[in-house]
Write an enzyme that holds these catalytic residues in place. Structure first.
Site, PDB file in Angstrom:
ATOM      1  N   HIS A  58      58.053  -9.284 -40.488  1.00 38.52           N
ATOM      2  CA  HIS A  58      58.606  -9.134 -41.835  1.00 38.52           C
ATOM      3  C   HIS A  58      60.092  -8.817 -41.747  1.00 38.52           C
ATOM      4  O   HIS A  58      60.498  -7.906 -41.020  1.00 38.52           O
ATOM      5  CB  HIS A  58      57.874  -8.017 -42.581  1.00 38.52           C
ATOM      6  N   ASN A  79      63.375  -4.023 -49.656  1.00 47.50           N
ATOM      7  CA  ASN A  79      62.268  -4.947 -49.427  1.00 47.50           C
ATOM      8  C   ASN A  79      62.326  -6.091 -50.432  1.00 47.50           C
ATOM      9  O   ASN A  79      63.178  -6.119 -51.323  1.00 47.50           O
ATOM     10  CB  ASN A  79      60.939  -4.194 -49.527  1.00 47.50           C
ATOM     11  N   CYS A  97      59.965 -13.871 -46.596  1.00 52.49           N
ATOM     12  CA  CYS A  97      60.754 -12.642 -46.530  1.00 52.49           C
ATOM     13  C   CYS A  97      62.100 -12.867 -45.854  1.00 52.49           C
ATOM     14  O   CYS A  97      63.115 -12.284 -46.251  1.00 52.49           O
ATOM     15  CB  CYS A  97      59.968 -11.567 -45.795  1.00 52.49           C
TER      16      CYS A  97
END
Length: 362
Positions: free
Chosen positions: A308, A328, A168
């Site tokens: 994250h 995201n 991520c």
């Protein structure tokens, strides 16, 4: 054994058929491929119902598997995934009955255990020491817009998918760089996450096991640049570095860090500079986010909690609740077209503990 072999074959066919369906959803009913995919889906449905029994809930699960291209190895795995799916569905229903400012929904993660999800989508928690004393220079607060969405300015690149790799941080990094480059040049670009996975380990990053955008910006700065996605495509696994300087498309001159927990600084940067890389703690339940402003009493608020990295591209207010608008890296079919909203003003889930943005060469 024969039944298991039939089920395995059916589920393997499903994976191929679902990919075709996903990439061809706009085809007319007359498309000659359509009957093939329909037959494959029917075969899968029969196999799943054979393993689970003919119930409405089992049929819902079979259709879920078709939609997301699932492939299971055995009848035992079908039953295990069905149990997890059932628990996920109950979580969605019970959460949505509470009148919270956000809603959950079934998605591609709904048949995964929390442990599986953590291992394949999240990175190990790391302390963001660079933000203990930030270096963002506050800009004129009078110029700060009430709401901001950098997508409207055309500088936010499309949502990507990190797949089964805890990378991520690389997508947060490239997202910030792509926005900065487009803002500076007026040109769109897609940069290489795989280069960061393979090459940025010397700057305290760990490939598919996690890293931080601030450390990735430093790597790119001292490396001399980052390649394009086309020249160094994403594979989603740890590999050997094969960066080529001649393919470098963007150079980082510096990186700017937001002071730990300073949401006012973060809002100033997002509102008046450009999108900012941020990190937060994902807890079980968030993965099924669908819409609205996410809030939680259970996630942490310290740098040691974050697992994250994402990209803050704006902010606003929805039904009286202030929020961060965040891009995201779980694909455009997750959440609100790949985005989510996080409550602003409470350092929700440590969203303001690990924020930074790059300065790029035009």
């Amino acid at each position: 054994m024969a039944h298991a072999r039939v089920l395995l074959l059916a589920l393997a066919v499903l994976a191929t058929a679902a990919v075709a369906v996903a990439s061809s959803s706009s085809f007319a009913d007359s498309n000659p491929i359509r009957p093939v995919t329909d037959r494959a889906a029917s075969t899968l449905e029969s196999a799943v119902l054979g393993a689970l029994g003919r119930t409405r809930h089992a049929l819902r699960f079979a259709r879920f598997a078709v939609r997301y291209g699932k492939s299971y190895e055995s009848a035992a795995e079908v039953r295990r995934r069905f149990r997890i799916f059932s628990e996920s569905l109950e979580e969605v229903r019970s959460t949505n009955r509470k009148g919270l400012p956000y809603r959950l929904g079934i998605n591609r993660f709904s048949d995964m255990s929390w442990e599986e999800f953590q291992a394949t989508r999240l990175g190990a928690a790391q302390t963001c020491s660079a933000t203990l004393a930030g270096n963002h220079l506050m800009r004129d607060a009078a110029a700060l817009p009430e709401t901001k969405d950098w997508r409207e300015d055309g500088i936010v690149s499309p949502v990507k998918n990190q797949a089964h790799c805890g990378s991520c941080w690389t997508f947060s990094t490239t997202g910030a760089l792509e926005a900065a480059y487009t803002q500076a040049t007026g040109k769109n670009i897609s940069l290489s996450e795989q280069q960061l996975v393979d090459c940025a380990g010397g700057f305290n990053n760990f490939g598919c096991n996690g890293g931080l955008p601030s450390q990735a910006f430093e790597y790119i700065k001292y490396n001399g640049g980052i390649d394009t996605e086309e020249s160094y495509p994403y594979k989603g696994v740890n590999g050997v570095c094969h960066y080529k300087a001649e393919n470098a498309a963007v150079q980082v001159l510096d990186s700017v860090n937001i002071t730990l927990n300073a949401e006012d600084e973060l809002k100033n940067a997002v509102g008046l500079v450009r999108p900012v890389s941020v990190a937060f703690q994902v807890i079980d339940g968030f993965r099924q986010y669908k819409s609205g402003v996410y809030t939680s009493d259970h996630c942490g608020t310290t740098p040691d909690d974050v697992n994250h990295a994402v990209l803050a591209v704006g902010y606003g207010v929805e039904n009286g609740v202030p929020y961060w608008l965040i891009k995201n890296s779980w694909g455009a079919d997750w959440g609100d077209n790949g985005y989510f909203k996080m409550e602003m003003g409470k350092n929700m889930c440590a969203i303001a503990t690990c924020a930074s943005y790059p300065v790029v060469a035009a």
